[in-house]
Write an enzyme that holds these catalytic residues in place. Structure first.
Site, PDB file in Angstrom:
ATOM      1  CD  GLU A 148      16.595  38.535  -0.531  1.00  0.00           C
ATOM      2  OE1 GLU A 148      17.483  38.673  -0.970  1.00  0.00           O
ATOM      3  OE2 GLU A 148      15.653  37.586   0.383  1.00  0.00           O
ATOM      4  CB  ALA A 177      24.810  44.094   0.949  1.00  0.00           C
ATOM      5  CG  MET A 178      20.996  41.746  -3.423  1.00  0.00           C
ATOM      6  SD  MET A 178      19.072  40.864  -2.218  1.00  0.00           S
ATOM      7  CE  MET A 178      19.916  39.217  -3.766  1.00  0.00           C
ATOM      8  CD  GLU A 179      21.129  37.165  -0.583  1.00  0.00           C
ATOM      9  OE1 GLU A 179      21.566  38.642  -0.748  1.00  0.00           O
ATOM     10  OE2 GLU A 179      20.592  37.067  -0.905  1.00  0.00           O
ATOM     11  CD  GLU A 203      24.833  40.094   2.093  1.00  0.00           C
ATOM     12  OE1 GLU A 203      24.141  39.454   1.363  1.00  0.00           O
ATOM     13  OE2 GLU A 203      24.363  41.065   2.582  1.00  0.00           O
ATOM     14  CG  HIS A 250      23.163  35.071   1.296  1.00  0.00           C
ATOM     15  ND1 HIS A 250      22.610  34.416   2.439  1.00  0.00           N
ATOM     16  CD2 HIS A 250      22.935  36.161   1.818  1.00  0.00           C
ATOM     17  CE1 HIS A 250      21.909  35.006   3.115  1.00  0.00           C
ATOM     18  NE2 HIS A 250      22.019  35.986   2.438  1.00  0.00           N
TER      19      HIS A 250
HETATM   20  N1  BES Z   1      19.259  38.780   1.221  1.00  0.00           N
HETATM   21  C1  BES Z   1      19.433  40.315   1.985  1.00  0.00           C
HETATM   22  C2  BES Z   1      19.199  41.490   0.925  1.00  0.00           C
HETATM   23  C3  BES Z   1      17.558  41.334   1.494  1.00  0.00           C
HETATM   24  C4  BES Z   1      17.090  42.040   2.475  1.00  0.00           C
HETATM   25  C5  BES Z   1      17.648  41.830   0.084  1.00  0.00           C
HETATM   26  C6  BES Z   1      15.842  43.073   2.353  1.00  0.00           C
HETATM   27  C7  BES Z   1      15.377  41.920   0.618  1.00  0.00           C
HETATM   28  C8  BES Z   1      15.517  42.536   1.928  1.00  0.00           C
HETATM   29  C9  BES Z   1      20.992  40.533   2.148  1.00  0.00           C
HETATM   30  O1  BES Z   1      21.450  38.971   2.508  1.00  0.00           O
HETATM   31  C10 BES Z   1      21.234  40.762   3.562  1.00  0.00           C
HETATM   32  O2  BES Z   1      20.213  40.305   4.780  1.00  0.00           O
HETATM   33  N2  BES Z   1      21.321  42.124   3.492  1.00  0.00           N
HETATM   34  C11 BES Z   1      21.201  42.545   5.328  1.00  0.00           C
HETATM   35  C12 BES Z   1      22.846  43.244   6.252  1.00  0.00           C
HETATM   36  C13 BES Z   1      23.130  41.696   6.363  1.00  0.00           C
HETATM   37  C14 BES Z   1      24.652  41.400   7.048  1.00  0.00           C
HETATM   38  C15 BES Z   1      22.168  40.624   7.487  1.00  0.00           C
HETATM   39  C16 BES Z   1      20.387  43.828   5.093  1.00  0.00           C
HETATM   40  O3  BES Z   1      20.771  44.455   3.915  1.00  0.00           O
HETATM   41  O4  BES Z   1      20.182  44.628   6.096  1.00  0.00           O
HETATM   42 ZN    ZN Z   2      21.067  38.181   3.773  1.00  0.00          ZN
END
Ligand code: BES
Ligand code: ZN
Length: 902
Positions: free
Chosen positions: A125, A265-267, A301, A304
């Site tokens: 992502e 983190a990534m889902e 995550e 998601h």
């Molecule tokens: N889908 C995101 C990860 C992501 C963030 C992918 C930026 C590509 C670019 C994930 O679900 C997410 O939102 N992660 C957050 C933490 C969350 C608890 C708010 C992050 O990585 O900061």
């Molecule tokens: Zn997210």
């Protein structure tokens, strides 16, 4: 390397459905550090015009062979550019085989397939899949994946990908594993991991009775530290069943912790990948804040899986469809786990610290932007936090039960598809029969609305008339704003601070919900028995700035007794803000009200800890134009010292009455007690030394002089030879007696506030204890970078030459650069401009290999136009210098350009 001159913005209005779909994708990876072979086989079907060419996206790939229905495609039959592969005249249904080679070891952007601690891992992502293989890398192309991984047995015993393991075997020194994910997914949810990992295993029985294997993979020897994450995962799974009726859908759920990661983190479907800092915890290495974040990120995550994976986004403009909703879901979960009042205050603090400034500056953008250059730049506080607030407002206006029906409708209607924000709002329309189109304005309009409220009371009729109006200030490219629906939860207090009920819409109520839909309205409250104190926007029922002209006494009344804990905290914060920014503001009355709060046995410790904290310098900067960082720092410090002096006896007594716990439990109540004790410590060390302290201190002189310094380091402290003051002794003892990382960091940070020999001593002790613990060492770097002492300007320059500093590891880099730029306003904004220069150099260094991570720091210069000189001019010059740098990435160019133009 990057050509910013040809960057073309992507526009929402240009969206077209894909010309081809790919119902099935087979991938085979022959993993090699520098020459990984990727073989993709796609079953492709035309959906668009008969003459539309097939356009596949790919970057940094070496194309080896291309076969259509088994026949090699001649080089004349396709066009290849650095960003895409185009085939014209393809049939309506066909199979395409593509072989490419990639270099994971060289990949320091940490996007696509890369290596971290000798392991292979991926981050796709938003647009990383195209760095693995040619593909229509857009979220509305959903495909069923089968993935074969092959690697040497030695060094790579674990081979993981999404879905279920359907085959595995050996081939001499190599082995392989085949994974199949039965759920069609967009490419951004693809993941693989290969390497040596320990595993913590558990099980979860879903509400329909299916057993799911849970596996958390971590560095060898670290599996005990995954226990809290596992517990949080199981609680998240149960919560999503109970609260949203959403069940997990595969037989296996895996999480992998990696050290090198651009975000939190990534889902990825069935295989979440986490920054190790958001997964691993034990009492000795993680703080309560770390535990709290682990719990919420694991939940986020996991959630998601429905809000993002089962129902995904049609295009990246709809990003908040999954992120805003999922943040709202994780905040609700955390509230259920840890208490809603405290959770709401923390969420609003975060919203105000990050999203409000963004919305007020040149980087302001709608929750659904209309254009972007790099989507990576739009993973912003606006999309996440404001996006979550919109979902929260919708729930507030429809009520919990209707909200649940709307969400059921949304998940059921759009399951397996890529949806839009309009689809989300349609579900609310479907279950209520009402028009929700006015809510779309919250998504397409940038800027924080200002809500003005004034009241007139008529004692004869016992009527209170509230006149409310809204106005959203102009933002870049959006001069005129329409009214948005604003839910206002409102109650009244008597002059003495007791709750006061009233009559509204024919009912006597302690509180009412109003929704302002127009620019202006009047609300009439009846049977109001006295001229009341107004408690508006309870629970922060809308993400707006409230202006209400009222006597200071009214704020004190809410501070002392608003039954809404959020507004109680809010009253204290707004009083503190006003008193700090007033050069003559005195702390006496504030101290009295805080004393009452701290000694109130009915309030819980976590809430008291929040009440004890003053607005940060960043909070204060938002209420002062032009911003004068030195004035803010000095005034805040003076006010805090006065407050601390007034509360000295109480704070010390309360502190002494809360002894450090000998056994550690991460639960909310224990964490709350630690938070209060540590907040009291922070207050105690802010008090000026009394005469008694100073004379008593002489007896410690010998101890303080015995400080040892690393070789070659000049004595940093002019006061190194001074005796320890009483408060230094308290902070030092707090640090040394600490049995857990929360208390240890609180002690260290208190020492950093006082500065001096005891601080230096503790830093050395900390380093010696934790030098082989990367996650803890990050804290050691961060505490130094955030120390508000002028010496920090030279210290950060030394920190980046430390043998343990490594710019290529985002966690370590952020521990210095981000901690300095975001958490040390007084020194970052030093009038010499040295702080700005340091951060500019860091951004440019990291931009050479990791643009995504570098670009996030541009935010630090975003509000430069609001600052007084010389800051404004210095920050502008730095932005210009960055923008004028040759070879700048699109990511940094987009944000620096906007920051300057806005
Ligand atoms: N889908 C995101 C990860 C992501 C963030 C992918 C930026 C590509 C670019 C994930 O679900 C997410 O939102 N992660 C957050 C933490 C969350 C608890 C708010 C992050 O990585 O900061
Ligand atoms: Zn997210």
């Amino acid at each position: 390397m990057y050509r910013t001159d040809i960057a073309r913005p992507i526009r929402l209005t240009d969206y077209r459905a894909p010309d081809f779909v790919i119902p099935e994708t087979r991938l085979a990876f022959d993993l090699h550090p520098t020459q990984t072979q990727v073989k993709a086989t796609y079953r492709i079907e035309r959906r668009g015009a008969a003459d539309a060419p097939l356009v596949l996206l790919g970057e940094r790939l070496i194309l080896k062979t291309l076969r259509l229905d088994g026949v090699e495609v001649a080089p004349e039959a396709y066009a290849l550019t650095p960003e895409c592969l185009t085939l014209s005249g393809v049939p309506d249904r066909f199979t395409l085989e593509i072989d490419v080679e990639i270099n994971p070891q060289d990949n320091k952007m940490l996007e696509g397939l890369y290596m971290s601690s000798g392991r292979y891992c991926t981050q796709c992502e938003a647009e990383g899949f195209r760095k693995i293989v040619y593909f229509p890398d857009r979220p509305d192309v959903l495909s069923k994946y089968t993935v074969r991984l092959r690697a040497p047995k030695a060094g790579f015993p674990r081979l993981l990908s999404n879905g279920n393991l359907i085959d595995s075997g050996e081939e001499g020194a190599f082995h392989y594993a085949v994974w199949e994910d039965p759920f069609p997914k967009p490419a951004y949810l693809f993941a693989l991991v290969a390497g040596e990992l320990d595993v913590l295993e558990d099980r979860f029985v879903t509400m329909s009775g299916r057993t799911v294997d849970l596996k958390i993979f971590v560095d060898p020897g670290m599996s005990a530290r995954a226990a809290y994450a596992m517990d949080a995962l199981k609680r998240s799974m149960r919560w999503d069943e109970e609260t949203y009726g959403r069940e997990y859908d595969l037989d296996l759920f895996m999480i992998v912790a990696v050290r090198d990661f651009n975000f939190g983190a990534m889902e990825n479907k069935g295989l979440n990948i986490f920054n190790a800092s958001l997964l691993l915890a034990d009492a000795q290495t993680a703080t309560d804040l770390d535990y709290e974040r682990i719990e919420s990120v694991v939940a986020h995550e996991y959630f998601h899986n429905w809000s993002g994976n089962r129902v995904t986004c049609r295009d990246w403009f709809q990003l908040c469809l999954k992120e805003g909703l999922t943040v709202f879901r994780d905040q609700s979960f955390s509230g259920d786990q840890r208490g809603h009042a405290v959770q709401r205050i923390k969420d609003v603090k975060m919203l105000r610290a990050r999203q409000f400034p963004e919305d007020a500056g040149p980087l302001a953008h709608p929750v659904r932007p209309a254009t972007y250059l790099k989507i990576d730049n739009f993973y912003t506080a606006t999309i996440y936090e404001k996006g979550a607030e919109i979902v929260g407002m919708l729930k507030t206006v429809v009520g919990a039960e209707t909200y649940r029906r709307a969400l059921d409708h949304y998940f059921e209607t759009h399951d397996g598809t890529a949806a839009t924000l309009e689809d989300f709002l349609s579900s609310f329309e479907a279950v209520t029969g009402q028009d929700f189109s006015p809510w779309l304005k919250w998504y397409v309009q940038a800027g924080t609305p200002v809500l003005s409220l004034s009241a007139t009371y008529d004692g004869d009729t016992q009527r209170l008339t509230l006149t409310v109006s809204q106005m959203t200030p102009p933002t870049p490219a959006q001069a005129h704003k329409a009214p948005v629906p604003i839910p206002v939860r409102l109650g009244l207090l008597s002059g003495a601070g007791a709750p006061l009920s009233f009559r509204f819409a024919g009912e006597t109520v302690p509180e009412a919900l109003f929704v302002l839909t127009e620019a202006r309205a009047q609300w009439v409250l009846e049977d109001v028995t006295e001229a009341p104190v107004i408690s508006a926007l309870r629970g922060f029922s809308a993400p707006v700035k409230l202006t209400l002209t009222e006597p200071e006494a009214h704020r004190f009344a809410r501070f002392r007794g608003d039954p809404d804990p959020f507004n109680r905290w809010e009253a204290a914060q707004s009083l503190a803000k006003a008193l700090i920014l007033d050069p003559h503001g005195a702390a006496a009355d504030y101290a009295e009200a805080l004393r009452a709060t701290l000694t109130d046995p009915t309030l819980d410790a976590a809430f008291k800890a929040l009440m004890t904290g003053l607005p940060t310098e960043m909070d204060l900067a938002q209420s002062l134009t032009p911003v004068d960082p030195a004035f803010i720092h000095t005034r805040r410090k003076a006010f805090k010292a006065e407050l601390a002096a007034a509360l000295k006896t109480d704070a010390e007594a309360l502190y002494a009455a809360l002894p450090a716990e000998t056994t550690f439990s991460p639960d909310a109540a224990s964490a709350g007690r630690r938070a209060l004790r540590n907040a009291l410590l922070d207050l105690i060390v802010a008090a000026p030394d009394s005469d008694a302290d100073r004379s008593e201190a002489t007896s410690d002189q010998a101890g303080a002089q015995a400080v040892r310094r690393p070789e070659g380091e000049a004595p940093l402290e002019r006061d190194a030879a001074k005796p320890l003051s009483a408060k230094q002794k308290i902070a030092k003892a707090h640090y040394h007696d600490a049995r857990n990382m929360t208390d240890m960091m609180a002690g260290l940070s208190a020492l950093s506030q006082i500065h001096g020999a005891a601080y230096q001593d503790a830093l050395e002790d900390f380093y010696a204890r934790f030098k082989s613990e990367p996650l803890v060492l990050d804290k050691w770097f961060a505490v130094q970078a955030a120390c508000p002492h002028p010496e920090t300007l030279s210290r950060v320059r030394r920190l980046i030459t430390h043998p343990d500093f490594d710019r290529k590891v985002p966690n370590r880099w952020r521990a210095v650069a981000q901690a300095f730029a975001a958490n040390n306003p007084a020194i970052f904004h030093d009038a010499s401009g040295e702080g700005y220069a340091f951060i500019a150099e860091e951004i440019l260094s990291v931009d050479r290999f990791n643009p995504m991570t570098a670009a996030r720091l541009i935010e630090a210069f975003g509000g430069f136009k609001r600052y007084a000189e010389p800051h404004r001019g210095l920050m502008q010059a730095v932005l210009e210098r960055i923008l004028g740098t040759e070879g700048l990435s699109k990511n940094v160019a987009e944000l620096a350009g906007k920051a300057l133009a806005g």
